[in-house]
Design a protein around this motif. Structure first.
Motif, PDB file in Angstrom:
ATOM      1  N   GLU A 116       7.351  70.503  69.243  1.00  0.00           N
ATOM      2  CA  GLU A 116       6.152  69.680  69.438  1.00  0.00           C
ATOM      3  C   GLU A 116       6.505  68.299  69.978  1.00  0.00           C
ATOM      4  O   GLU A 116       5.739  67.349  69.840  1.00  0.00           O
ATOM      5  N   HIS A 117       7.694  68.188  70.578  1.00  0.00           N
ATOM      6  CA  HIS A 117       8.175  66.918  71.131  1.00  0.00           C
ATOM      7  C   HIS A 117       8.402  65.900  70.008  1.00  0.00           C
ATOM      8  O   HIS A 117       8.153  64.701  70.179  1.00  0.00           O
ATOM      9  N   GLY A 118       8.864  66.406  68.853  1.00  0.00           N
ATOM     10  CA  GLY A 118       9.084  65.551  67.701  1.00  0.00           C
ATOM     11  C   GLY A 118      10.555  65.277  67.449  1.00  0.00           C
ATOM     12  O   GLY A 118      11.241  64.661  68.269  1.00  0.00           O
ATOM     13  N   ALA A 119      11.066  65.771  66.305  1.00  0.00           N
ATOM     14  CA  ALA A 119      12.428  65.459  65.891  1.00  0.00           C
ATOM     15  C   ALA A 119      12.900  66.476  64.864  1.00  0.00           C
ATOM     16  O   ALA A 119      12.104  67.266  64.330  1.00  0.00           O
ATOM     17  N   LEU A 120      14.190  66.446  64.578  1.00  0.00           N
ATOM     18  CA  LEU A 120      14.695  67.081  63.377  1.00  0.00           C
ATOM     19  C   LEU A 120      14.513  66.063  62.254  1.00  0.00           C
ATOM     20  O   LEU A 120      14.997  64.928  62.351  1.00  0.00           O
ATOM     21  N   VAL A 121      13.798  66.457  61.202  1.00  0.00           N
ATOM     22  CA  VAL A 121      13.423  65.533  60.138  1.00  0.00           C
ATOM     23  C   VAL A 121      14.101  65.946  58.840  1.00  0.00           C
ATOM     24  O   VAL A 121      14.020  67.103  58.426  1.00  0.00           O
ATOM     25  N   ALA A 122      14.786  65.000  58.206  1.00  0.00           N
ATOM     26  CA  ALA A 122      15.315  65.182  56.856  1.00  0.00           C
ATOM     27  C   ALA A 122      14.663  64.116  55.985  1.00  0.00           C
ATOM     28  O   ALA A 122      14.701  62.937  56.331  1.00  0.00           O
ATOM     29  N   ALA A 123      14.041  64.521  54.872  1.00  0.00           N
ATOM     30  CA  ALA A 123      13.240  63.553  54.116  1.00  0.00           C
ATOM     31  C   ALA A 123      13.128  63.911  52.647  1.00  0.00           C
ATOM     32  O   ALA A 123      13.182  65.087  52.262  1.00  0.00           O
ATOM     33  N   LEU A 124      12.949  62.875  51.845  1.00  0.00           N
ATOM     34  CA  LEU A 124      12.530  62.992  50.451  1.00  0.00           C
ATOM     35  C   LEU A 124      11.122  62.440  50.370  1.00  0.00           C
ATOM     36  O   LEU A 124      10.863  61.310  50.798  1.00  0.00           O
ATOM     37  N   GLY A 125      10.190  63.233  49.839  1.00  0.00           N
ATOM     38  CA  GLY A 125       8.804  62.805  49.772  1.00  0.00           C
ATOM     39  C   GLY A 125       8.560  61.748  48.713  1.00  0.00           C
ATOM     40  O   GLY A 125       9.395  61.514  47.834  1.00  0.00           O
ATOM     41  N   ASP A 126       7.387  61.098  48.797  1.00  0.00           N
ATOM     42  CA  ASP A 126       7.048  60.054  47.827  1.00  0.00           C
ATOM     43  C   ASP A 126       6.138  60.579  46.715  1.00  0.00           C
ATOM     44  O   ASP A 126       5.659  59.810  45.898  1.00  0.00           O
ATOM     45  N   GLN A 127       5.926  61.900  46.661  1.00  0.00           N
ATOM     46  CA  GLN A 127       5.034  62.448  45.652  1.00  0.00           C
ATOM     47  C   GLN A 127       5.666  62.492  44.263  1.00  0.00           C
ATOM     48  O   GLN A 127       4.974  62.426  43.246  1.00  0.00           O
ATOM     49  N   THR A 128       6.990  62.626  44.215  1.00  0.00           N
ATOM     50  CA  THR A 128       7.697  62.738  42.943  1.00  0.00           C
ATOM     51  C   THR A 128       8.881  61.785  42.912  1.00  0.00           C
ATOM     52  O   THR A 128       9.270  61.217  43.934  1.00  0.00           O
ATOM     53  N   GLY A 129       9.496  61.633  41.737  1.00  0.00           N
ATOM     54  CA  GLY A 129      10.776  60.941  41.640  1.00  0.00           C
ATOM     55  C   GLY A 129      11.883  61.877  42.099  1.00  0.00           C
ATOM     56  O   GLY A 129      11.698  63.100  42.197  1.00  0.00           O
ATOM     57  N   HIS A 130      13.064  61.309  42.391  1.00  0.00           N
ATOM     58  CA  HIS A 130      14.184  62.109  42.876  1.00  0.00           C
ATOM     59  C   HIS A 130      15.453  61.753  42.114  1.00  0.00           C
ATOM     60  O   HIS A 130      15.802  60.575  41.995  1.00  0.00           O
ATOM     61  N   LEU A 131      16.117  62.789  41.601  1.00  0.00           N
ATOM     62  CA  LEU A 131      17.301  62.587  40.777  1.00  0.00           C
ATOM     63  C   LEU A 131      18.472  62.042  41.596  1.00  0.00           C
ATOM     64  O   LEU A 131      18.723  62.486  42.722  1.00  0.00           O
TER      65      LEU A 131
END
Length: 222
Positions: A66-81
């Motif tokens: 879609e003319h975007g990117a390779l995305v690596a992410a941690l969402g903001d919905q939860t905490g992350h260990l």
């Protein structure tokens, strides 16, 4: 096996009759996600992986078509260990080739910030996950790198030195920090407009591969 990748041949083979010589290996370019002209390109050779300690919002996404990117992410919905939640895109050089040059165009942010014992972060590494080339750590006052509005901006360009050329290239996002005396976590639920507490986008990569062996011929008759 030849991967179906976008490439520009840079191999010239001279045939000299009746003269024995050593054939040289050739090199070619692999364009990932975007070509130098800005057109969409595939992401062949790249694979995504995630590690999560129960969090549901850890992502690797391929929006290159879609003319975007390779995305690596941690969402903001939860905490992350700490040292558990992570997302990674990895490029693996074909076994018959070697990586002799690499330029990446990336941008990202650590909008989730940090606490006393935990921080959002992203980094590029090669040829191992711990051989860091470029990093952004919220606890070190880095809230972001690059320009998300101009994917192929010079601000997004990262050139790998010869010391970092090898079988792998990694883009990583994680929650890092202390694990003692208890498992800490990076915060969530702060309402980031993009839905990410930390994210890195790979908009394009120009990877120069060299064939490990030169061309050969068999069954030649006259």
């Amino acid at each position: 096996m030849v991967m179906p990748i976008v490439k520009r041949a840079a191999l010239t083979l001279f045939v000299l009759p009746l003269l024995a010589s050593t054939a040289r290996a050739g090199s070619y370019h692999v364009y990932s996600c975007r070509t130098p002209g800005g057109e969409s390109a595939p992401a062949d050779g790249w694979s995504g992986s995630v590690g999560a300690g129960g969090a549901s919002d850890v992502y690797t996404r391929n929006t290159c078509p879609e003319h975007g990117a390779l995305v690596a992410a941690l969402g903001d919905q939860t905490g992350h260990l700490v040292n558990t939640d992570r997302a990674t895109w990895a490029f693996e050089t074909p076994a018959s080739d070697r990586l002799v040059g690499a330029t990446l165009w990336r941008a990202g942010d650590t909008a989730g910030g940090y606490t006393a014992n935990a921080t959002y972060q992203f980094w590029i590494s090669a040829p191992s996950k711990t051989s860091i080339i470029d990093e952004c750590i919220a606890a070190l006052k880095c809230s972001g790198e690059g320009d998300t509005q101009a994917p192929q901006s010079v601000l997004n360009r990262v050139i790998l030195s010869s010391a970092h050329l090898g079988p792998h290239v990694y883009l990583n996002v994680s929650c890092g920090g202390a694990t003692e005396p208890e498992p800490y976590e990076c915060r969530g639920g702060f309402g980031d407009p993009n839905g990410y507490a930390a994210v890195v986008y790979l908009y394009a990569a120009d990877l120069t591969l060299e064939q490990a062996a030169g061309p050969s011929a068999g069954g030649v008759g006259g």
